[in-house]
Design a protein around this motif. Structure first.
Motif, PDB file in Angstrom:
ATOM      1  N   GLN A  49       3.061  17.193  -3.314  1.00  0.00           N
ATOM      2  CA  GLN A  49       2.528  17.859  -2.121  1.00  0.00           C
ATOM      3  C   GLN A  49       1.807  16.876  -1.209  1.00  0.00           C
ATOM      4  N   ASN A  50       1.380  15.730  -1.731  1.00  0.00           N
ATOM      5  CA  ASN A  50       0.688  14.718  -0.918  1.00  0.00           C
ATOM      6  C   ASN A  50       1.631  13.929  -0.018  1.00  0.00           C
ATOM      7  N   GLN A 107       0.830  -1.204   0.000  1.00  0.00           N
ATOM      8  CA  GLN A 107       0.000   0.000   0.000  1.00  0.00           C
ATOM      9  C   GLN A 107       0.867   1.257   0.000  1.00  0.00           C
ATOM     10  N   PHE A 108       1.936   1.235   0.777  1.00  0.00           N
ATOM     11  CA  PHE A 108       2.832   2.390   0.844  1.00  0.00           C
ATOM     12  C   PHE A 108       3.457   2.671  -0.522  1.00  0.00           C
ATOM     13  N   ILE A 109       3.983   1.642  -1.167  1.00  0.00           N
ATOM     14  CA  ILE A 109       4.640   1.813  -2.467  1.00  0.00           C
ATOM     15  C   ILE A 109       3.632   2.284  -3.517  1.00  0.00           C
ATOM     16  N   GLN A 110       2.424   1.717  -3.486  1.00  0.00           N
ATOM     17  CA  GLN A 110       1.390   2.121  -4.445  1.00  0.00           C
ATOM     18  C   GLN A 110       0.949   3.573  -4.233  1.00  0.00           C
ATOM     19  N   SER A 130       8.979  13.476 -12.612  1.00  0.00           N
ATOM     20  CA  SER A 130       9.715  12.209 -12.612  1.00  0.00           C
ATOM     21  C   SER A 130       8.786  11.052 -12.949  1.00  0.00           C
ATOM     22  N   HIS A 131       9.418   9.926 -13.236  1.00  0.00           N
ATOM     23  CA  HIS A 131       8.674   8.683 -13.452  1.00  0.00           C
ATOM     24  C   HIS A 131       9.491   7.538 -12.853  1.00  0.00           C
ATOM     25  N   TYR A 145       4.834  10.819  -5.685  1.00  0.00           N
ATOM     26  CA  TYR A 145       6.142  11.449  -5.896  1.00  0.00           C
ATOM     27  C   TYR A 145       6.224  11.953  -7.336  1.00  0.00           C
ATOM     28  N   ASP A 146       5.748  11.155  -8.273  1.00  0.00           N
ATOM     29  CA  ASP A 146       5.843  11.505  -9.687  1.00  0.00           C
ATOM     30  C   ASP A 146       4.858  12.584 -10.114  1.00  0.00           C
TER      31      ASP A 146
END
Length: 129
Positions: A28-29, A14-17, A62-63, A23-24
């Protein structure tokens, strides 16, 4: 122990998703994931949470592509609700701005249970290379 490992794996997914898409596209979230005492290193440069948020705002778009990750529950940090910290190691590639080349990255997080919001975590440590 199986329940603890399963919870760590689910929380990591969940964190990674949440983390990399935000980030990309919506950095701001990410501010709510950190605390004032979070340890943040980005390519060897140390940041406080506010400084890091400002720094991220100056980076080009970024991606990220996550290739592999693993996680380990930190049972020595178990709290009264039965939650513990999670060590997460991630590797993948990232492109910044219009640069067509992908760069390999490695990122290590330590997530800790949020005492104010049971079931949530915050980033205690973030080391990006």
């Amino acid at each position: 122990m199986e329940v603890i490992v399963s919870t760590a794996e689910k929380s990591t997914e969940q964190f990674i998703q949440f983390f990399y898409p935000n980030y990309d596209a919506q950095r701001q979230n990410l501010g709510n994931l950190y605390r004032e005492n979070s340890a943040i290193l980005w390519n060897g440069n140390a940041f406080g949470a506010q400084q890091y948020s400002e720094f991220l705002g100056r980076l080009p778009m970024s991606h990220h592509e996550v290739d592999v990750y693993d996680c380990h529950p930190l049972t020595a940090t178990m709290n009264a609700q039965g939650s513990c910290g999670i060590l997460i190691n991630i590797t993948g590639t990232v492109k910044y701005g219009d640069n067509p080349s992908k760069r390999t990255f490695s990122q290590t997080f330590i997530l800790m249970p949020d005492e104010k919001q049971v079931g949530n975590y915050y980033v205690q440590s973030d080391n990006f290379r």
